[in-house]
Write an enzyme that holds these catalytic residues in place. Sequence first.
Site, PDB file in Angstrom:
ATOM      1  N   ASN A  29      -1.167  26.986  99.468  1.00  0.00           N
ATOM      2  CA  ASN A  29      -0.571  27.289 100.635  1.00  0.00           C
ATOM      3  C   ASN A  29      -0.699  26.355 101.669  1.00  0.00           C
ATOM      4  OD1 ASN A  29       1.206  30.032 100.671  1.00  0.00           O
ATOM      5  ND2 ASN A  29      -0.398  30.337  99.351  1.00  0.00           N
ATOM      6  N   ARG A  31      -4.587  29.498  95.230  1.00  0.00           N
ATOM      7  CA  ARG A  31      -3.616  29.914  96.056  1.00  0.00           C
ATOM      8  C   ARG A  31      -3.918  29.702  97.555  1.00  0.00           C
ATOM      9  NH1 ARG A  31      -4.674  34.568  94.972  1.00  0.00           N
ATOM     10  NH2 ARG A  31      -3.240  35.241  93.280  1.00  0.00           N
ATOM     11  N   SER A  39      -7.112  30.892  90.219  1.00  0.00           N
ATOM     12  CA  SER A  39      -6.034  31.666  91.236  1.00  0.00           C
ATOM     13  C   SER A  39      -6.533  31.879  92.717  1.00  0.00           C
ATOM     14  CB  SER A  39      -5.388  32.577  90.598  1.00  0.00           C
ATOM     15  OG  SER A  39      -6.159  33.822  90.634  1.00  0.00           O
TER      16      SER A  39
END
Lengths: 285, 156
Positions: free
Chosen positions: A222, A218, A214
């Site tokens: 993004n 992440r 994660s």
Amino acid sequence: MAAEPLTSSSYIKHHLTNLTYGKFPEGHEHAGHWGFAHTGEDAQAMGFWALNVDSMLFSVGLGMLFLWLFRKAAKTATADTPRGWQNFVEWIVEFIDTSVRGSFSAKNDMVAPLALTLFVWIFLMNLMDLIAVDHIPLLASLLGVSHLKIVPSTDPNITFGLALPVFFLVLYYSVKIKGLGGFMSELAFHPFPKWMAPVNLLLEGVTLIARPLSHSLRLFGNMYAGEMIFILIALMYGGGVALGAFGGLLQLGWAIFHILIITLQAFIFMTLTIVYLDMAHQESH
Amino acid sequence: MNFNATLIGQSITFIVFVWFCMKYIWPPIMHALEERRKNIADGLAASERGKHEQQLAEERATEILREAKVKAGEIISRAEKRASEIVDEGKVDARAEGNRLLIAARAEIDQEINRAKEDLRGQVVTIALAGASKVLEREVDQHTHDELLTKLAAEI
């Protein structure tokens, strides 16, 4: 690529393909030779022992830029009135120091420089996203480079390359501080009672493994999504004056919004690193 | 999205960069910041001390001023007392002098009166002798009547 007709999908695909250097696989026309992949499929087929030259180049370059700029300030740092660049560097260092002191309770001299490196480096890598998507790849294509992704943080290799060392550091400090038994008992005897150790181990194991995933995804997600939107907006420039003008407006808006996102993502990555390391340093829950 | 050796390259780069930052960037900057923090703290403490000293000096000045005022008041009151004393002394002296002058004047007046009386007495004797000689129309022996005449003059 130049031979293919330029369609929207080929344009997007082209922009999302790294410049990969590796050994061409069996069945390829250049089978057995080392060279740059011509298409995404080629790069995929090259397997693990290939290098995304553009990602590495920009990542290392930006990291060097960071080190050089900050080293310059560090060399001349005095207790006198700071001015100019030193002031700016001190502001960032102070900010990182405050963040680390806020979330990291144990004593470890490595965490703050680690956080500083992560924050500034990731910020610089993300910042490449604000350069119009076509400029540098176009320049590169004039020099004969077929593919070029200038935002290293849109390459999962790069984000994993940052998250994995952090993960290993977490493992290292967990074992060092709590001992191997302590670390394992933390994984096995929590959150359920001891007799449910296998279930606990499974739950905590998944949690542990999910962290670097994660952590890196992440940032990657993004930045990748942001890059994708820039590419989609860039597509509008081919749709006539009205659509092009609208696209320009959109790009401006998205770029301004993106300034926030790139800073935020760099900050989140850094903060998570600090928090994970802090958890590794906690004696017990 | 394919994983390849970039992952390893980035990891190694990352570790090297963190090491460099930890060794050559973070310590000097933090050292400078710490030193400046100390300098500022010292400066603030010094200014605090200065302020305190100034306050003390002001207090001392006020104290001195107050003392001076008290002393000045004392001097003034003493001077006033002295002045009234001098005035009183002057009054007493003047009264004494006046009395003295008065007594002297009185004595002089008495003297003058006596002298006038003597004169008058003498003249009265002469007048009485003249009158008596006129009355008796004969020569009166001055020696024989001298006692009588003197008695007469003393009665006048």
